[in-house]
Design an enzyme around this catalytic site. Structure first.
Site, PDB file in Angstrom:
ATOM      1  N   LYS A  20       4.492   1.013  22.174  1.00 18.69           N
ATOM      2  CA  LYS A  20       5.520   2.033  22.353  1.00 18.69           C
ATOM      3  C   LYS A  20       6.065   1.949  23.776  1.00 18.69           C
ATOM      4  O   LYS A  20       5.330   1.769  24.736  1.00 18.69           O
ATOM      5  CB  LYS A  20       4.938   3.431  22.119  1.00 18.69           C
ATOM      6  N   GLU A  79      -1.865  17.123   6.552  1.00 24.90           N
ATOM      7  CA  GLU A  79      -1.683  18.564   6.439  1.00 24.90           C
ATOM      8  C   GLU A  79      -2.512  19.177   5.312  1.00 24.90           C
ATOM      9  O   GLU A  79      -3.063  20.278   5.464  1.00 24.90           O
ATOM     10  CB  GLU A  79      -0.197  18.879   6.227  1.00 24.90           C
ATOM     11  N   ARG A 127       3.922  20.692   3.047  1.00 27.97           N
ATOM     12  CA  ARG A 127       3.179  19.583   2.459  1.00 27.97           C
ATOM     13  C   ARG A 127       1.782  20.006   1.995  1.00 27.97           C
ATOM     14  O   ARG A 127       1.103  19.250   1.310  1.00 27.97           O
ATOM     15  CB  ARG A 127       3.068  18.448   3.476  1.00 27.97           C
TER      16      ARG A 127
END
Length: 621
Positions: free
Chosen positions: A284, A370, A398
């Site tokens: 990244k 989740e 979710r």
């Protein structure tokens, strides 16, 4: 202001993947360098997601070079890393509009481009969608290829493994690119491993492997020996056994910043049969040193000067609601040793950094999971712990079954600190917290609270924490009314509203739910309306509601959530059940998905600011 592509001559020749594929392969390194520079200069001028895109430059170039997009389907998971993809698919000159009202969508968005094959903003959906497309491609029999790009963080979600398990079972042709951007690129991922990846994807190796499996398929002892031998041999050079067990042919890891190596490997894999996984290792922030060193800080950035090698210093401002929650956790934990806080990979976003450092034994980050987060909290609560689940409104969607089946059905004392409720702004429709009031208030045993300022938020968190029932406190992104929270924590009686202004005319009463209160205050002054901060969607303050309904001509409900099934609906339902016939004007979000734009722009567009409230009410006076 868009950047002049004349300063990026190779990139200017590759504005459409069809033209990109006409470039000689030796030009791809130059193209990648220009693409990275364009991305850096573009996002620094406009703000947006940054570090993830810098890490996928070479991979994006390679994918569009090898695959015949958009005929071949390319799916991006989450979409933070898709800025280079947008630049290479005819949108470079519109990058200055990204995340702005009427501008480019912050994530892949099919209405925007045929190259965006699937709308995405939530994590871990790419493999499931790609498998569906692979099945469709098989039925079409036109030679269409399907590729999904998923990050190592998104791979932590159960949905990704559910999809891989199914893909390995039905064995449709597809490629999953695992973009691993957390590991450093070690010597194992250098030239030797790239060579091994090319070898493992080459015709010679695969013809031997497939031929050997067919030859030995009827000799069980030898077949077992050969299979285990292959696993052990491959295990010495690639960490892919788990993917092989799921039915995928695993290749890698390879250096994701070696554009030619990635092209060669993808080209070899393009015509493989069955599900394939290519493990690429990227970094990244690649190419911008400070972003490489702190990719979390540079995940999404404001406007900045790249020459400064730093983001601009933030100006002192009121604490955000996330910070209010984080401070409440730190204040509450010493008083309650049974407090346990859970987050699905949103430590920074939910304001939990200080808490995780000060109370590590009471803090759990369960990764992008989740559903697991909610049921994990339910298990904690069942054994006497006081669980707090910090979660974004749009992500709690979710885990809806877990909320109902594992928490509310058992009436477990879990506090849901619901961040990013209401309009979130630039992240657009996948992240707007428009539905939480509607989907929470219909669940038995739930308490639903809507604080209007920072102190109300702190006190409601405390109220929900000690309520001994499932409770939710929803609050928006950003700062509030600059109200300094009380250091003391005092429980609010459940369902108790507060009357902020009483009208002399008794014509209009505004019932406010949440942080649009500043607009409601201004509108109430102009309209000479009674103003009540309702605080609770469930339970409603029925006594106050019935009293004000009987004494006023019109009730106006105000919320930053969907009107259908929302707080206004709750008010109308209660009045109907109480046999009180009174008109109710409901102000909230319409029956459509809210696109990107600032919070203020969206409030204005949907009539939720001061002028909008006055305009909606005036015809009824």
């Amino acid at each position: 202001m868009s950047l002049d592509l004349q300063h990026y001559p190779t990139l200017a020749l590759a504005q459409v993947p069809e033209k990109l594929r006409q470039l000689p392969q030796e030009k791809l390194r130059v193209l990648a360098d220009e693409l990275r520079e364009y991305l850096l200069n573009s996002v620094s001028q406009t703000s947006g997601h940054f570090a993830s895109g810098l890490g996928t430059v070479e991979l994006t170039v390679a994918l569009h070079y090898v695959y015949n997009t958009p005929f071949d389907r390319l799916l991006w998971d989450v979409g933070h890393q898709a800025y280079p993809h947008k630049i290479l698919t005819e949108r470079a000159e519109r990058m200055s509009t990204i995340r702005k009202k009427d501008g480019l969508h912050p994530f892949p968005w099919p209405p925007e481009s045929e190259f965006d094959t699937f709308a995405v903003g939530h994590s871990s959906t790419s493999i499931s969608a790609a498998l569906g497309m692979a099945v469709a491609a098989d039925k079409e029999n036109l030679g269409r290829k399907v590729v999904a790009v998923i990050g190592d963080g998104a791979m932590t979600a159960g949905m990704a493994f559910e999809a891989m398990n199914h893909a390995g079972d039905i064995k449709k042709d597809m490629v999953v690119v695992l973009n691993d951007n957390e590991m450093s690129i070690s010597e194992n991922v250098g030239a030797l491993n790239s060579h091994l990846a090319r070898l493992l994807t080459g015709n010679f190796f695969n013809s031997i492997r497939d031929g050997s499996k067919k030859l030995l398929s009827n000799v069980p002892p030898i077949k077992e020996f050969a299979s285990r031998a292959e696993e052990h041999i491959k295990g010495m050079v690639v960490p892919g056994t788990i993917f092989e067990e799921l039915g995928f042919n695993y290749i890698g890891p390879i250096d994701g910043h070696d554009v030619n190596g990635v092209v060669d490997t993808l080209r070899n894999m393009r015509n493989f049969d069955g599900p394939q996984i290519l493990h690429v290792v990227t970094k990244k922030g690649k190419g911008y040193a400070v972003a490489e060193e702190d990719p979390i800080k540079f995940h999404a950035v404001p406007k900045f000067n790249p020459a400064d090698n730093a983001l601009p210093a933030s100006k002192p401002s009121a604490p955000t609601y996330s910070a209010i929650f984080g401070q409440w956790l730190c204040d509450m934990a010493p008083q309650d040793p049974k407090l346990v806080a859970v987050t699905p990979a949103m430590r920074e976003g939910s304001g939990m950094v200080a808490f995780s450092q000060q109370f590590p034994d009471q803090y759990f980050d369960v990764a992008i999971a989740e559903q697991h987060a909610v049921t994990f909290a339910a298990g904690l609560a069942k054994e006497g712990n006081n669980a707090v689940v910090a979660i974004y409104s749009t992500f709690l969607q979710r885990a809806y079954d877990q909320l109902i089946h594992d928490v509310a059905l058992q009436d477990l004392p879990i506090l849901f600190a619901i961040d990013r409720a209401g309009v979130v702004g630039a992240d657009g429709p996948t992240h707007q917290g428009a539905f939480d009031i509607a989907y929470l208030r219909c669940i038995p045993n739930m308490i639903v609270m809507t604080p209007s300022d920072e102190n109300e938020c702190r006190q409601m968190l405390y109220t929900g924490h000690i309520a001994a029932k499932p409770a939710a406190v929803r609050y928006p992104r950003g700062a509030g009314m600059h109200v300094v929270p009380d250091s003391e924590m005092t429980a609010i009686p459940l369902g108790q509203s507060r009357t902020l202004k009483e009208s002399t005319a008794k014509k209009v009463a505004i019932l406010n739910f949440g942080t649009l209160l500043p607009y409601a205050i201004e509108a109430a002054e102009t309209l000479d309306a009674t103003l009540i901060d309702m605080r609770f969607v469930k339970p409603l303050d029925s006594n106050t509601l019935e009293t004000v309904a009987k004494s006023h001509d019109l009730l106006v409900t105000l919320e930053d959530g969907c009107i259908m099934g929302g707080a206004g609906s709750a008010v109308a339902e209660h009045l109907q059940q109480a046999n009180i016939l009174k008109p109710v004007k409901m102000l909230g979000l319409p029956d459509s998905f809210i696109l990107q734009g600032t919070q203020q722009e969206m409030y204005k567009e949907h009539g939720l600011d001061t002028d909008g409230i006055i305009k909606a009410v005036t015809p009824h006076l």
